[in-house]
Structures are given as structure tokens and as C-alpha cells.
Design a protein around this motif. Structure first.
Motif, PDB file in Angstrom:
ATOM      1  N   PRO A  66       0.918  -1.260   0.095  1.00 10.30           N
ATOM      2  CA  PRO A  66      -0.067   0.087   0.112  1.00 10.30           C
ATOM      3  C   PRO A  66       0.867   1.276   0.025  1.00 10.30           C
ATOM      4  CG  PRO A  66       0.088  -1.078   2.286  1.00 10.30           C
ATOM      5  CD  PRO A  66       0.713  -1.879   1.459  1.00 10.30           C
ATOM      6  N   TRP A  67       1.340   1.590  -1.004  1.00 10.55           N
ATOM      7  CA  TRP A  67       2.284   2.717  -1.308  1.00 10.55           C
ATOM      8  C   TRP A  67       1.545   4.193  -1.096  1.00 10.55           C
ATOM      9  CZ3 TRP A  67       7.035   1.245  -1.461  1.00 10.55           C
ATOM     10  CH2 TRP A  67       7.530   0.119  -2.179  1.00 10.55           C
ATOM     11  N   PRO A  68       2.127   5.116  -0.428  1.00 16.26           N
ATOM     12  CA  PRO A  68       1.284   6.540  -0.155  1.00 16.26           C
ATOM     13  C   PRO A  68       0.591   6.912  -1.578  1.00 16.26           C
ATOM     14  CG  PRO A  68       3.637   6.498   0.679  1.00 16.26           C
ATOM     15  CD  PRO A  68       3.497   5.276  -0.220  1.00 16.26           C
ATOM     16  N   MET A  69       0.863   6.820  -2.665  1.00 18.49           N
ATOM     17  CA  MET A  69       0.167   7.002  -3.786  1.00 18.49           C
ATOM     18  C   MET A  69      -1.200   6.373  -3.865  1.00 18.49           C
ATOM     19  SD  MET A  69       2.199   5.666  -6.914  1.00 18.49           S
ATOM     20  CE  MET A  69       2.226   3.762  -7.190  1.00 18.49           C
ATOM     21  N   TYR A  70      -1.389   5.323  -3.156  1.00 15.80           N
ATOM     22  CA  TYR A  70      -2.795   4.593  -3.170  1.00 15.80           C
ATOM     23  C   TYR A  70      -3.802   5.089  -1.845  1.00 15.80           C
ATOM     24  CZ  TYR A  70      -0.214   1.580  -6.479  1.00 15.80           C
ATOM     25  OH  TYR A  70       0.317   1.062  -7.346  1.00 15.80           O
ATOM     26  N   ARG A  71      -3.264   5.979  -1.068  1.00 17.21           N
ATOM     27  CA  ARG A  71      -3.912   6.424   0.167  1.00 17.21           C
ATOM     28  C   ARG A  71      -4.193   8.056   0.228  1.00 17.21           C
ATOM     29  NH1 ARG A  71      -0.353   5.250   4.435  1.00 17.21           N
ATOM     30  NH2 ARG A  71       1.182   4.422   2.882  1.00 17.21           N
TER      31      ARG A  71
END
Length: 102
Positions: A66-71
Motif C-alpha cells: 500500500p504505497w502512499p500514492m494509493y492512500r
């Protein structure tokens, strides 16, 4: 030891899931096309398989954590509404009269 794992974020928002799926499909498609063309040129099907497998590994590294670009778009939840009637509720089975068996 377990506190280390609890500090790692493990969620992804809905837009992040959509982006992750699009990246996964795009990387797989591009690696399949490149692998097919390269395998066709050198006439070795094995290289096609290797390139597609490499694309699969790259897509997994890009999409599974869950990379930050997905959150970036978290859901805003509604606030909790306090209960007005604090009386205990009875289950429907408790209100019915129990029949006596012979």
C-alpha cells in the motif's frame, strides 16, 4: 516485534485500488507486447515467457504494497450519533411465549 507490523499502514482507498488495478493491467499488457515482439524477432518463445514474468514481478512490486500514492483520498466517515434511548432492547425470541412440549 508485533508493534513493528502494527505501525505499517495496510489500507488503500477506493481510488487507490482503481489506480493500482490500472497500473497492474498496464504493466502486464506492455510486458506481454514487448515479450511477444522480442520473442518473435529472435524466434525464442522462452524469452517471451521470461519478459512477461518479469513484468508480472514488476507489477506486483508496484501494486501489492500500500504505497502512499494509493492512500491520497481517504474516506470521511460520518460522526457517531449518540443513542437517545439507552433502554436495553429485547430480542424478538425473548418476547414470544415459550411453548411447553409434552
Amino acid at each position: 516485534m508485533l508493534s513493528i507490523f502494527k505501525s505499517i499502514p495496510s489500507h488503500m482507498d477506493y481510488k487507490g485500488q482503481k489506480l493500482s488495478e490500472q497500473i497492474f493491467q498496464g504493466v502486464i499488457l506492455i510486458s506481454a507486447v514487448i515479450g511477444f515482439v522480442y520473442g518473435l524477432i529472435i524466434e525464442q518463445f522462452g524469452w517471451t515467457v521470461y519478459i512477461v514474468l518479469a513484468g508480472f514481478v514488476v507489477s506486483c512490486v508496484l501494486t501489492l504494497p500500500p504505497w502512499p500514492m494509493y492512500r491520497k483520498n481517504p474516506l470521511s466517515w460520518q460522526p457517531i450519533i449518540p443513542e437517545i434511548n439507552p433502554e436495553p432492547t429485547q430480542k424478538p425470541q425473548e418476547t414470544l411465549k415459550k411453548k411447553k412440549h409434552k
